[in-house]
Design an enzyme around this catalytic site. Sequence first.
Site, PDB file in Angstrom:
ATOM      1  N   SER A   2       0.908  -1.033   0.083  1.00 43.51           N
ATOM      2  CA  SER A   2       0.177   0.023   0.074  1.00 43.51           C
ATOM      3  C   SER A   2       0.918   1.318  -0.089  1.00 43.51           C
ATOM      4  O   SER A   2       1.665   1.379  -0.948  1.00 43.51           O
ATOM      5  CB  SER A   2      -1.074  -0.251   1.187  1.00 43.51           C
ATOM      6  OG  SER A   2      -2.023   1.129   1.258  1.00 43.51           O
TER       7      SER A   2
ATOM      8  N   ASP B  35     -10.005  -4.282  -4.776  1.00 39.93           N
ATOM      9  CA  ASP B  35      -9.647  -3.352  -3.954  1.00 39.93           C
ATOM     10  C   ASP B  35     -10.315  -2.028  -3.741  1.00 39.93           C
ATOM     11  O   ASP B  35     -10.634  -1.461  -4.890  1.00 39.93           O
ATOM     12  CB  ASP B  35      -8.116  -3.080  -4.352  1.00 39.93           C
ATOM     13  CG  ASP B  35      -7.350  -2.351  -3.151  1.00 39.93           C
ATOM     14  OD1 ASP B  35      -7.967  -1.483  -2.513  1.00 39.93           O
ATOM     15  OD2 ASP B  35      -6.197  -2.709  -3.093  1.00 39.93           O
TER      16      ASP B  35
ATOM     17  N   HIS C 231      -8.517  -4.579  -0.198  1.00 39.47           N
ATOM     18  CA  HIS C 231      -7.155  -3.954   0.053  1.00 39.47           C
ATOM     19  C   HIS C 231      -6.597  -4.721   1.167  1.00 39.47           C
ATOM     20  O   HIS C 231      -5.137  -4.871   1.271  1.00 39.47           O
ATOM     21  CB  HIS C 231      -7.338  -2.426   0.523  1.00 39.47           C
ATOM     22  CG  HIS C 231      -6.151  -1.692   0.485  1.00 39.47           C
ATOM     23  ND1 HIS C 231      -5.399  -1.428  -0.545  1.00 39.47           N
ATOM     24  CD2 HIS C 231      -5.389  -0.975   1.506  1.00 39.47           C
ATOM     25  CE1 HIS C 231      -4.294  -0.831  -0.415  1.00 39.47           C
ATOM     26  NE2 HIS C 231      -4.378  -0.397   1.053  1.00 39.47           N
TER      27      HIS C 231
END
Length: 288
Positions: free
Chosen positions: A170, A235, A264
């Site tokens: 991320s 996501d 995610h």
Amino acid sequence: MNGLSFSELCCLFCCPPCPSRIAAKLAFLPPEPTYSFVSDEAGSKYSLHLTEKSEWQYSQRELDCIEVFMTRTSKGNRVGCMFVRTSPNAKYTILFSHGNAVDLGQMSSFYIGLGSRINCNIFSYDYSGYGMSSGKPSEKNLYSDIDAAWQALRTRYGISPEHIILYGQSIGTVPTVDLASRYEVGAVILHSPLTSGMRVAFPETKRTWFFDAFPSIDKVPKIVSPVLVIHGTEDEVIDFSHGLAIYERCPRAVEPLWVEGAGHNDVELYGQYLERLKQFVSVDLAVN
């Protein structure tokens, strides 16, 4: 990463570099620290103390395998570092840059599990303003944070670049891409990467503006190491299209892992996640 208010949109287009503040709001969510470093009587060595919020899943024996210390960045911040020895015969050490809402304490159990399963030691650090690290989280600090971690891993443990795998998750893909664009390493893993801050906030963005934050998409073509891209197809934070775009720009991308139905924060729960990482380390890198 949340939507922007009207006033923030005005700020974004009317008075850059205010977007750097917006980027910080979008990206950085440091939790209340879930750990501390306790120094010995001489003050020269630290041990790791975890709180209940760290959700530690192992015994004291595994905890004793974790070495912690502080190092200083070029910006003057002190960042907490963690070296997790899971395998005495590991060929690779992973330099792991974690996601935006966790710290080293919360990640420690995951590091033990991941390292032992793919036969890699893991070195990680907390961004400025996270955990034991001083300062405030910002884009510039991200880059100096990973530089300090890289130097500590290289000098303190004498690990050569070809035996280091950079892993970013991320927001952690931002410093990972930046470092990988400047140094040749054993390999790079980009887990749920973002192309740039503007492209996350405004999906129709087609170019990189001069005030854009986290412009990873423009740095990826400079990476000369093998790259594995991992992304969930559902996501909800960083759209799957970001992973695709990053993959298409990597000169030495290997077969990616698109996790069907994953969001995610749950990619690691799918069986193909560990299987692909094992294959990457033991098979793909042997070929490359």
